[in-house]
Design an enzyme around this catalytic site. Structure first.
Site, mmCIF file in Angstrom:
data_model
loop_
_atom_site.group_PDB
_atom_site.id
_atom_site.type_symbol
_atom_site.label_atom_id
_atom_site.label_comp_id
_atom_site.label_asym_id
_atom_site.label_seq_id
_atom_site.Cartn_x
_atom_site.Cartn_y
_atom_site.Cartn_z
ATOM 1 N N LYS A 164 1.246 -1.112 -0.336
ATOM 2 C CA LYS A 164 -0.111 0.026 0.215
ATOM 3 C C LYS A 164 1.124 1.275 -0.108
ATOM 4 O O LYS A 164 0.055 2.414 0.033
ATOM 5 C CB LYS A 164 -0.657 0.056 1.263
ATOM 6 N N ARG A 165 2.076 1.277 0.269
ATOM 7 C CA ARG A 165 3.115 2.152 0.341
ATOM 8 C C ARG A 165 3.573 2.850 -0.780
ATOM 9 O O ARG A 165 3.754 4.027 -0.707
ATOM 10 C CB ARG A 165 4.359 2.810 1.273
#
Length: 492
Positions: free
Chosen positions: A253-254
């Site tokens: 997700k980063r």
């Protein structure tokens, strides 16, 4: 040659990650190219983390991508059921065979005892492997311990030697059994482990090729040991490279969106997603990038899957998506944009009663400039609401006194136009430019800024026709008043 049978076996402990979707796609393409079968199996033995809503989302996302299966949940098949929680009887039967043949044994070591062993081994700088102290219990000793109520797990008796297999992507792989301890097949609580159930299911479902991410490479020798202990045929294996972010770490997700559902919500088309996922670790000739579904089926082969990890390039995905939006049917794109705007609450029933027909035309004007469906909100801010902000560079150039007479002339032309069509309006402004000794562009650029708030847009006169005379004149007059009440400055 036996029929190709491949499977995609997600765990419903979260949403469908693009890595899982790429694995599903490669399996599906291999099956379709070979005229084989693609099986969907739900590996839901992690009862605490597995949720029905995740399973539903995974199935929905696979269907959205255009991947269909020949056997699986809801449609059934000859080797079902296709959820592991419904297959407990199969695991009990195979476990009984392993124990009866002396290929597995009951282990009564407690967690505390195992941790003490681990600490002692690590204290002298060695890697922990189970000592195997329960493997030599006689059947009578094991039975006595079981009858006394002692909890136990079941371990595979790993023989001496090594396991060698040919990976269809990585080539020959050899693992010494000295690196593998007698691993657990069933935990003391009765829960079967991943390697055991995956091997049993693949064998009973007659899977010919196991195509999966190379994070599973370490599981393969253990599963081969289970196949051999049960006298099952060993399938062929192909471990595809992982997907990394720009920083060369596993995609998460980063890095941005990383699930199929997220990309769908952001306005990516399934054909763009399929095309892009196919290019992550596979290439036809190193240069061809656009593939339809049928072309991928025709061209796909495991021989062209690379060994190195693939980097997820969001810009390239956007480029592909823009291409497929431009190629798509206008009605389809309008419906997708309409759905997005409703969900984003950018439009409502009152808006659609008055502006519905115009909205369809407006979407048509920006279709070819969309990279994702979600771009439509930003592209049509001047249509969906009033214009209160303006492009800073445009303001720098046109928020000057010299713009006032130009826009006042524009107001007059619009007010005087009875035939309010794009073609007629453009012609009238060209004629007025000649009459006033101006360049045509002297009208177009400041008008665009005043009417849309942007320095670039689709054809200005088509927008004016759709927006209507009243809205356009109001915006031009508002911009004129802004200039008159701003501090005087020279045009750039």
């Amino acid at each position: 040659m036996a029929m190709v049978r491949v499977r995609f076996a997600p765990s419903p402990t979260g949403y469908l990650h693009v890595g899982g979707a790429r694995t599903a796609l490669f399996n599906w393409l291999f099956a379709r190219h070979s005229g084989g079968k693609f099986i969907l199996r739900i590996e839901d033995t992690d009862r605490e983390r597995s949720k029905p809503e995740y399973e539903e989302a995974i199935i929905r996302d696979l269907q959205w991508l255009g991947l269909d299966w020949d056997e699986g949940p809801s449609i059934g098949g000859p080797d079902g059921p296709y959820r592991q929680t419904e297959r407990a009887s199969f695991y009990r039967e195979q476990l009984k065979k392993l124990v009866s043949a002396g290929n597995a044994y009951h282990c009564f070591c407690t967690y505390k005892e195992l941790e003490a062993e681990r600490a002692a081994v690590q204290a002298v700088g060695k890697s922990f492997r189970y000592s195997g102290k329960c493997r030599n219990l006689t059947p009578e000793e094991a039975e006595a311990k079981r009858k006394s109520g002692l909890p136990f797990s079941v371990r595979l008796k790993v023989p001496e030697g090594d396991t060698t297999f040919k990976d269809l992507i990585r080539g020959q792989v050899t693992v010494e059994h000295s690196e593998i301890d007698d691993f657990i097949l069933v935990r003391s609580g009765g829960e079967p482990t991943y390697n055991f159930v995956a091997a049993v299911d693949d064998a009973l479902m007659r899977i010919s090729h196991v195509i999966r991410g190379d994070d599973h490479l370490s599981n393969t020798p253990k599963q081969i040991l289970i196949y051999r202990a049960l006298d099952f045929a060993v399938p062929q294996f192909a471990h595809i490279p992982l997907i990394l972010g720009a920083d060369r770490t596993p995609l998460s997700k980063r890095h941005g969106a990383n699930s199929v559902g997220e990309f769908k919500r952001q306005g990516y088309l399934p054909e763009a997603m399929m095309n892009y996922l196919a290019l992550l670790g596979w290439s036809l000739d190193g240069k061809t990038e656009l593939f339809s579904k049928d072309e991928l089926i025709k061209r796909f082969s495991l021989e062209r899957v690379v060994k190195s990890a693939a980097c997820f390039d969001y810009d390239k995905l956007q480029w592909l998506n823009g291409h497929y939006i431009r190629e798509a049917d206008e009605e389809r794109i309008y419906q997708l944009c309409l759905e997005y705007l409703w969900d984003a609450e950018a439009i409502n029933a009152d808006f659609m009663r008055e502006g519905g027909p115009a909205l369809k035309r407006m979407v048509g004007t920006v279709k070819n400039s969309l990279k994702t469906i979600s771009d439509v909100g930003e592209q049509l801010t001047y249509f969906l609401g009033e214009v209160h902000t303006y492009d800073p560079q445009g303001l720098e150039k046109y928020l000057v006194p010299g713009t006032v007479p130009i826009l006042e002339e524009a107001v007059w032309v619009l007010e005087d136009s009875l035939d309010f069509t794009a073609m007629t309006l453009e012609e009238r402004f060209r004629q007025n430019a000649v009459k006033k000794g101006r360049k045509f562009a002297e009208y177009v650029h400041p008008m665009r800024l005043a009417i849309t708030g942007k320095s670039s847009s689709p054809n200005l006169f088509e927008l004016i026709e759709i927006l209507g005379k009243g809205r356009c004149i109001v915006r031009l007059m508002r911009f004129i008043q802004m200039i008159k009440h701003s501090k005087p400055k020279e045009a750039v």
